[in-house]
Enzyme design. Structure first.
Site, mmCIF file in Angstrom:
data_model
loop_
_atom_site.group_PDB
_atom_site.id
_atom_site.type_symbol
_atom_site.label_atom_id
_atom_site.label_comp_id
_atom_site.label_asym_id
_atom_site.label_seq_id
_atom_site.Cartn_x
_atom_site.Cartn_y
_atom_site.Cartn_z
ATOM 1 N N VAL A 44 15.007 -27.259 -29.804
ATOM 2 C CA VAL A 44 15.586 -26.308 -28.857
ATOM 3 C C VAL A 44 17.076 -26.111 -29.139
ATOM 4 O O VAL A 44 17.581 -24.980 -29.165
ATOM 5 C CB VAL A 44 15.354 -26.770 -27.404
ATOM 6 C CG1 VAL A 44 16.116 -25.886 -26.428
ATOM 7 C CG2 VAL A 44 13.864 -26.752 -27.067
ATOM 8 N N CYS A 45 17.774 -27.200 -29.385
ATOM 9 C CA CYS A 45 19.212 -27.119 -29.661
ATOM 10 C C CYS A 45 19.489 -26.321 -30.936
ATOM 11 O O CYS A 45 20.478 -25.595 -31.021
ATOM 12 C CB CYS A 45 19.808 -28.516 -29.780
ATOM 13 S SG CYS A 45 19.705 -29.494 -28.264
ATOM 14 N N THR A 46 18.625 -26.455 -31.917
ATOM 15 C CA THR A 46 18.789 -25.705 -33.164
ATOM 16 C C THR A 46 18.803 -24.208 -32.885
ATOM 17 O O THR A 46 19.642 -23.466 -33.416
ATOM 18 C CB THR A 46 17.671 -26.073 -34.150
ATOM 19 O OG1 THR A 46 17.769 -27.466 -34.469
ATOM 20 C CG2 THR A 46 17.764 -25.259 -35.430
ATOM 21 N N GLU A 48 19.592 -22.786 -30.056
ATOM 22 C CA GLU A 48 20.774 -22.470 -29.241
ATOM 23 C C GLU A 48 22.024 -22.343 -30.104
ATOM 24 O O GLU A 48 22.812 -21.403 -29.942
ATOM 25 C CB GLU A 48 20.981 -23.560 -28.191
ATOM 26 C CG GLU A 48 19.895 -23.615 -27.139
ATOM 27 C CD GLU A 48 20.015 -24.819 -26.239
ATOM 28 O OE1 GLU A 48 19.500 -24.759 -25.116
ATOM 29 O OE2 GLU A 48 20.625 -25.833 -26.649
ATOM 30 N N LEU A 49 22.220 -23.302 -31.001
ATOM 31 C CA LEU A 49 23.410 -23.277 -31.852
ATOM 32 C C LEU A 49 23.435 -22.026 -32.723
ATOM 33 O O LEU A 49 24.488 -21.411 -32.929
ATOM 34 C CB LEU A 49 23.447 -24.537 -32.715
ATOM 35 C CG LEU A 49 23.814 -25.826 -31.968
ATOM 36 C CD1 LEU A 49 23.301 -27.046 -32.724
ATOM 37 C CD2 LEU A 49 25.320 -25.934 -31.784
#
Length: 218
Positions: A44-46, A48-49
């Site tokens: 998920v963070c991938t 977002e970034l």
């Protein structure tokens, strides 16, 4: 004391993908967004970034700096950035803090003070509370705190919408109604008397005495 809206954003020194910073010096009187991640290489963070890198010009246009954080060393961030570029189309174009010693996560109350040890031994679930967005004003005060679960990607278009409201209401005596977007009507702030409102705004729509609607100030 718990971290609240209106508190001064805690200062710190940290290594980032763009060199070592002292946070308050890095802010340098600007608006800023600090957003955090429980660990590198999380799916998920991938996303977002990568998305935030794509829309960074929108933050630049509003004079807002962006800085990320992940509970891993800076050297891991570099290889993760390549994965982000490959899968999302855009690599991070803003600094990412390495918080392997948990200092920033603890300062911003995302991890308990008792956390210690090698970050490599901790799983994303161990750090799942490191999923916050902080919007910080030019006065170094915290204007917005959002906390997300690991399974839900953040909506950075909403963060931009809130920043538009924060910047407008910081310079005009108005508030923004539900789902407000740039250019739409706003509300006269409740702290403004009718006499003051007449001098500032002239006329307004008033479906109720406490709901005073005017065009967005330019």
């Amino acid at each position: 004391m718990p971290l609240r809206l209106g508190n001064t954003a805690p200062d710190f020194q940290a290594d980032t993908t763009e060199g070592r910073i002292r946070f308050h010096d890095w802010l340098n009187g600007s608006w800023a967004v600090l957003f955090s991640h429980p660990k590198d290489y999380t799916p998920v963070c991938t996303t977002e970034l990568g998305y935030l890198a794509k829309i960074k010009p929108e933050f630049d246009r509003r004079g807002v700096k962006i800085i990320g954080l992940s509970v891993d060393p800076v050297d891991k961030h570099a290889s993760w950035a390549e994965d982000i570029r490959e899968t999302q189309g855009t690599a991070p174009n803003y600094p990412i803090i390495g918080d392997a010693d948990y200092v920033v996560s603890k300062l911003y109350e995302m991890l308990p003070a008792s956390v210690s040890g090698d970050p490599a031994t901790r799983t994303p679930a161990d750090n799942q509370t490191v999923r916050n967005v902080f919007v910080i004003g030019p006065d170094r005060k915290i204007k917005l705190i959002l906390a997300y679960p690991m399974t839900t990607g953040r909506n950075f278009d909403e963060v931009l919408r809130v920043i538009d409201s924060l910047q407008l209401t910081a310079t005009h005596q108005v508030a923004t109604p539900v789902n407000w977007r740039q250019g739409e009507d706003v509300l006269i702030a409740g702290s403004v008397s009718n006499d003051e409102a007449k001098a500032i705004f002239g006329h307004w729509k008033e479906p109720k005495p406490y709901i005073r609607i005017v065009p967005q100030p330019v």
